[in-house]
Design a protein around this motif. Structure first.
Motif, PDB file in Angstrom:
ATOM      1  N   ALA A   1       2.356   9.113  -0.383  1.00 37.42           N
ATOM      2  CA  ALA A   1       1.290   8.320   0.016  1.00 37.42           C
ATOM      3  C   ALA A   1       0.384   8.499  -0.769  1.00 37.42           C
ATOM      4  O   ALA A   1      -0.052   9.808  -1.182  1.00 37.42           O
ATOM      5  N   VAL A   2      -0.305   7.391  -1.377  1.00 38.15           N
ATOM      6  CA  VAL A   2      -1.489   7.561  -2.159  1.00 38.15           C
ATOM      7  C   VAL A   2      -2.371   6.506  -1.875  1.00 38.15           C
ATOM      8  O   VAL A   2      -2.146   5.715  -1.229  1.00 38.15           O
ATOM      9  N   SER A   3      -3.555   6.376  -2.572  1.00 37.39           N
ATOM     10  CA  SER A   3      -4.428   5.382  -2.826  1.00 37.39           C
ATOM     11  C   SER A   3      -4.879   5.563  -4.405  1.00 37.39           C
ATOM     12  O   SER A   3      -5.180   6.588  -4.992  1.00 37.39           O
ATOM     13  N   ARG A   4      -4.770   4.180  -4.968  1.00 35.79           N
ATOM     14  CA  ARG A   4      -5.179   4.021  -6.281  1.00 35.79           C
ATOM     15  C   ARG A   4      -6.660   4.274  -6.674  1.00 35.79           C
ATOM     16  O   ARG A   4      -7.037   4.638  -7.685  1.00 35.79           O
ATOM     17  N   ALA A   5      -7.451   4.268  -5.607  1.00 37.43           N
ATOM     18  CA  ALA A   5      -8.910   4.702  -5.557  1.00 37.43           C
ATOM     19  C   ALA A   5      -9.097   6.130  -5.987  1.00 37.43           C
ATOM     20  O   ALA A   5     -10.040   6.589  -6.703  1.00 37.43           O
ATOM     21  N   CYS A   6      -8.356   7.007  -5.350  1.00 41.86           N
ATOM     22  CA  CYS A   6      -8.412   8.558  -5.366  1.00 41.86           C
ATOM     23  C   CYS A   6      -8.030   9.322  -6.685  1.00 41.86           C
ATOM     24  O   CYS A   6      -6.885   8.995  -7.188  1.00 41.86           O
ATOM     25  N   PRO A   7      -8.947   9.885  -7.362  1.00 36.25           N
ATOM     26  CA  PRO A   7      -8.485  10.645  -8.560  1.00 36.25           C
ATOM     27  C   PRO A   7      -7.377  11.599  -8.400  1.00 36.25           C
ATOM     28  O   PRO A   7      -6.465  11.751  -9.099  1.00 36.25           O
TER      29      PRO A   7
ATOM     30  N   ARG B   1      -2.040   4.524  10.154  1.00 36.08           N
ATOM     31  CA  ARG B   1      -3.010   5.466   9.611  1.00 36.08           C
ATOM     32  C   ARG B   1      -2.226   6.562   9.220  1.00 36.08           C
ATOM     33  O   ARG B   1      -1.226   7.001   9.704  1.00 36.08           O
ATOM     34  N   LEU B   2      -2.745   7.253   8.004  1.00 43.33           N
ATOM     35  CA  LEU B   2      -1.795   8.529   7.436  1.00 43.33           C
ATOM     36  C   LEU B   2      -2.290   9.438   8.253  1.00 43.33           C
ATOM     37  O   LEU B   2      -1.257  10.299   8.281  1.00 43.33           O
ATOM     38  N   LYS B   3      -3.129   9.543   9.241  1.00 40.68           N
ATOM     39  CA  LYS B   3      -3.476  10.552  10.048  1.00 40.68           C
ATOM     40  C   LYS B   3      -2.015  10.828  11.017  1.00 40.68           C
ATOM     41  O   LYS B   3      -2.188  11.870  11.498  1.00 40.68           O
ATOM     42  N   GLU B   4      -1.570   9.721  11.386  1.00 38.85           N
ATOM     43  CA  GLU B   4      -0.219   9.665  12.039  1.00 38.85           C
ATOM     44  C   GLU B   4       0.701  10.836  11.655  1.00 38.85           C
ATOM     45  O   GLU B   4       1.288  11.559  12.235  1.00 38.85           O
ATOM     46  N   ALA B   5       0.840  10.823  10.276  1.00 43.86           N
ATOM     47  CA  ALA B   5       1.928  11.617   9.451  1.00 43.86           C
ATOM     48  C   ALA B   5       1.584  13.103   9.627  1.00 43.86           C
ATOM     49  O   ALA B   5       2.235  13.939   9.641  1.00 43.86           O
ATOM     50  N   TYR B   6       0.214  13.338   9.512  1.00 43.40           N
ATOM     51  CA  TYR B   6      -0.349  14.504   9.691  1.00 43.40           C
ATOM     52  C   TYR B   6      -0.132  15.036  10.969  1.00 43.40           C
ATOM     53  O   TYR B   6       0.163  16.389  11.208  1.00 43.40           O
TER      54      TYR B   6
END
Length: 332
Positions: free
Chosen positions: A36-42, A91-96
């Motif tokens: 799981a990524v975002s291309r915005a995040c370094p 939401r990624l939170k669900e996986a956490y």
């Protein structure tokens, strides 16, 4: 961002590792996990680049979150219905929460999710890319580069430590400083390190040795955001990257190397920082520039020697489903 305070990154990551021998209970298995990524995040972009360079696209499929999140979580609003098509979550939170009910730390990317359980395995971003190099070797593409070779690890680790402290995290310490004093200290430390890097790279095409390594990946994801975000938004404005000749040529060299620039989404980068950080940019205005076409200008770095992929080869172009839109990247 608290008045008078120094920015401190929350580093309480889930440190479970995915390894060839499965010693933490999560063996390397192609298709079992989702990155799981975002291309915005370094930090996430490091994993995207390493995955491309090593050819792990099929073995480790990718879930791409949108560039803008709220206080609750990253969201999969780029996908039909706003749900990741494999994990089935919005939401990624669900996986956490599937990993740790009541999870109260950062919902960060990159995160590797176990598809059968829907739970995050790890979000330890420095270890994720190292394990891609060390533990996923069976699934590397033919010609994959050695990004973390044994003989260079001490030198790579030493460079990574100071680059993380003073540059990767240094831009955040400047941007989120809660006082003039804290900002000034972060600003001076950042540009002193950039000067040090310029001196080092004036004599060498790459940071460690004569091929691409993990160290180059980690520096690149900060440099590629410098003029678009950090120079203005984070007040790192002694000079633009494009006004630092050695670092600008080095960054262009990497950008034009397959696996680096073809992962960059300048639209997502700018929308993330200028929209999410409303305390710094309360108007929510996203700047139109800078013109990314300059990233394609000749860099002249080949004159320093070096072989980007060593005895290996460049990766193939991105698969159609992973290409950055042409209006978000000059390579498109």
């Amino acid at each position: 961002m608290n008045p008078g305070s120094e920015y401190t990154r929350d580093s309480r990551y889930i440190g479970t590792r995915i390894t060839a021998d499965g010693r933490d209970g999560f063996p390397v298995e192609p298709g079992r996990y989702r990155l799981a990524v975002s291309r915005a995040c370094p930090w996430a972009s490091r994993a995207v680049v390493v995955r491309r360079l090593l050819g792990l696209e099929e073995a480790l499929p990718m879930a791409v979150a949108g560039p803008v999140h709220d206080d609750d979580s990253w969201t999969f609003d780029l996908d039909p219905g706003g749900r990741d098509p494999v994990l089935g979550i919005k939401r990624l939170k669900e996986a956490y929460l599937a990993r740790e009910p009541g999870y109260d730390r950062g919902i960060t990317v990159p995160a590797v999710v176990d598809v059968p359980t829907g739970a995050v395995v790890t979000n330890d971003f420095p270890q994720i890319t190292l394990d891609m190099s060390l533990e996923w070797t069976r699934y590397h593409r033919p010609g994959a580069p050695a990004l973390y070779p044994p003989e260079l690890r001490p030198a790579i680790d030493a460079v990574n430590e100071v680059v993380y402290r003073d540059v990767n995290n240094g831009v955040y310490r400047a941007g989120f400083a809660g006082s003039q004093e804290k900002y000034d200290a972060a600003y001076e430390r950042l540009f002193a390190r950039l000067d040090w890097l310029s001196d080092r790279l004036a004599l060498s095409r790459y940071l460690v040795g004569d091929t691409l390594t993990e160290a180059d990946v980690r520096l690149f994801t900060t440099l590629v955001r410098f003029d678009a975000v950090y120079h203005g938004h984070f007040k790192c404005n002694r000079r633009k990257l494009s006004e630092m000749p050695v670092l600008w040529a080095y960054a262009r060299d990497l950008f034009q190397t397959p696996g680096f620039g073809d992962t960059v989404d300048f639209d997502h980068i700018k929308r993330h920082y200028y929209l999410v950080h409303s305390d710094i940019n309360p108007t929510g205005i996203v700047p139109g520039g800078p013109d990314p076409a300059g990233w394609l200008a000749p860099h002249g770095r080949a004159a320093l020697g070096g072989r980007p992929f060593g005895d290996g080869t460049p990766p193939d172009p991105p698969a159609p489903g992973e290409r950055v839109p042409a209006d978000h990247n000059p390579l498109g």
